[in-house]
Scaffold this motif. Structure first.
Motif, PDB file in Angstrom:
ATOM      1  N   ALA A  44       0.845  -1.201   0.000  1.00  0.00           N
ATOM      2  CA  ALA A  44       0.000   0.000   0.000  1.00  0.00           C
ATOM      3  C   ALA A  44       0.879   1.249   0.000  1.00  0.00           C
ATOM      4  CB  ALA A  44      -0.904  -0.004   1.224  1.00  0.00           C
ATOM      5  N   PRO A  45       0.442   2.293  -0.693  1.00  0.00           N
ATOM      6  CA  PRO A  45       1.210   3.540  -0.638  1.00  0.00           C
ATOM      7  C   PRO A  45       1.365   4.015   0.806  1.00  0.00           C
ATOM      8  CG  PRO A  45      -0.431   3.644  -2.381  1.00  0.00           C
ATOM      9  CD  PRO A  45      -0.719   2.396  -1.577  1.00  0.00           C
ATOM     10  N   ALA A  46       2.586   4.310   1.171  1.00  0.00           N
ATOM     11  CA  ALA A  46       2.930   4.807   2.499  1.00  0.00           C
ATOM     12  C   ALA A  46       4.215   5.610   2.353  1.00  0.00           C
ATOM     13  CB  ALA A  46       3.139   3.644   3.471  1.00  0.00           C
ATOM     14  N   PRO A  47       4.511   6.476   3.302  1.00  0.00           N
ATOM     15  CA  PRO A  47       5.780   7.208   3.203  1.00  0.00           C
ATOM     16  C   PRO A  47       6.950   6.225   3.144  1.00  0.00           C
ATOM     17  CG  PRO A  47       4.398   8.142   4.927  1.00  0.00           C
ATOM     18  CD  PRO A  47       3.744   6.856   4.487  1.00  0.00           C
ATOM     19  N   PHE A  96       1.906   7.461  -4.101  1.00  0.00           N
ATOM     20  CA  PHE A  96       3.316   7.215  -3.770  1.00  0.00           C
ATOM     21  C   PHE A  96       4.110   8.522  -3.890  1.00  0.00           C
ATOM     22  CE2 PHE A  96       2.691   2.556  -4.553  1.00  0.00           C
ATOM     23  CZ  PHE A  96       3.280   2.081  -3.387  1.00  0.00           C
ATOM     24  N   ALA A  97       3.895   9.275  -4.975  1.00  0.00           N
ATOM     25  CA  ALA A  97       4.614  10.540  -5.177  1.00  0.00           C
ATOM     26  C   ALA A  97       4.264  11.545  -4.078  1.00  0.00           C
ATOM     27  CB  ALA A  97       4.292  11.105  -6.554  1.00  0.00           C
ATOM     28  N   GLU A  98       2.990  11.643  -3.742  1.00  0.00           N
ATOM     29  CA  GLU A  98       2.569  12.566  -2.683  1.00  0.00           C
ATOM     30  C   GLU A  98       3.221  12.221  -1.346  1.00  0.00           C
ATOM     31  OE1 GLU A  98      -1.651  12.023  -2.738  1.00  0.00           O
ATOM     32  OE2 GLU A  98      -1.954  13.413  -4.419  1.00  0.00           O
ATOM     33  N   LEU A  99       3.472  10.965  -1.123  1.00  0.00           N
ATOM     34  CA  LEU A  99       4.044  10.507   0.140  1.00  0.00           C
ATOM     35  C   LEU A  99       5.567  10.606   0.180  1.00  0.00           C
ATOM     36  CD1 LEU A  99       1.692   7.447   0.662  1.00  0.00           C
ATOM     37  CD2 LEU A  99       1.795   9.512   2.084  1.00  0.00           C
TER      38      LEU A  99
END
Length: 176
Positions: free
Chosen positions: A113-116, A141-144
């Motif tokens: 899952a997308p995560a920092p 993903f990019a935002e994180l």
């Protein structure tokens, strides 16, 4: 597999790079390994295979599914050239095909899952990247804080199809 990496590799490496399933494995190991940078080449973060519901239950129970998936896996990409095809075919002959269905099932139903990112991380995606990292997740993903790099005009087997270009991309990301 991730536990094997953690047991085998020292922590604090300059960089760690994983392709396809290897990208998924380092995603599971990176928190313990703590490299300065992680590079994921078309990582198996979320396969476009059925994950849940009736369709998924039926798909994963299809008689002979393991043989079909192993056959698909064994098909060496002729575009890699005769020498690479021979190497891939030889490697595939030594691999335990009986685990293909279970392995792909596990990756499909447990996506990353997308995560920092735990450490500075880059997703390097080929034209086939949507098959292993869902397009809907890329912006998140990019935002994180993940860096995204596209290798246009090349398919998933980036290392075999253009090893020099792939090495340049890795050097660019890692900064060497």
């Amino acid at each position: 597999m991730a536990a094997d990496l953690v047991d085998t590799l020292p922590s604090g490496l300059d960089a760690i790079v994983g392709h396809s399933l290897g990208g998924r494995v380092i995603a599971d190991a990176v928190a313990q390994l703590r490299p300065r940078r992680a590079v994921y080449l078309d990582p198996g973060f979320g396969l476009t295979l059925p994950r849940s519901g009736v369709v998924a239950a039926l798909f994963w129970r299809l008689p002979g599914l393991g043989r079909v998936l192993a056959w698909a896996y064994d098909r060496a990409d002729q575009a890699t050239g005769a020498a690479n095809v021979a190497l891939v075919e030889a490697a595939h002959r030594t691999w335990d095909r009986s685990m293909v269905a279970d392995l792909l099932h596990d990756v499909a139903v447990h996506p990353v899952a997308p995560a920092p990112p735990v450490v500075p991380s880059t997703l390097v995606l080929s034209d086939d990247g949507r098959l292993v990292v869902p397009t809907r997740d890329l912006r998140r993903f990019a935002e994180l804080g993940w860096d995204l790099l596209r290798m246009r005009g090349i398919r998933h087997d980036v290392l075999l199809l253009d090893g020099q270009r792939t090495a340049r991309a890795i050097r660019e990301v890692v900064g060497t």
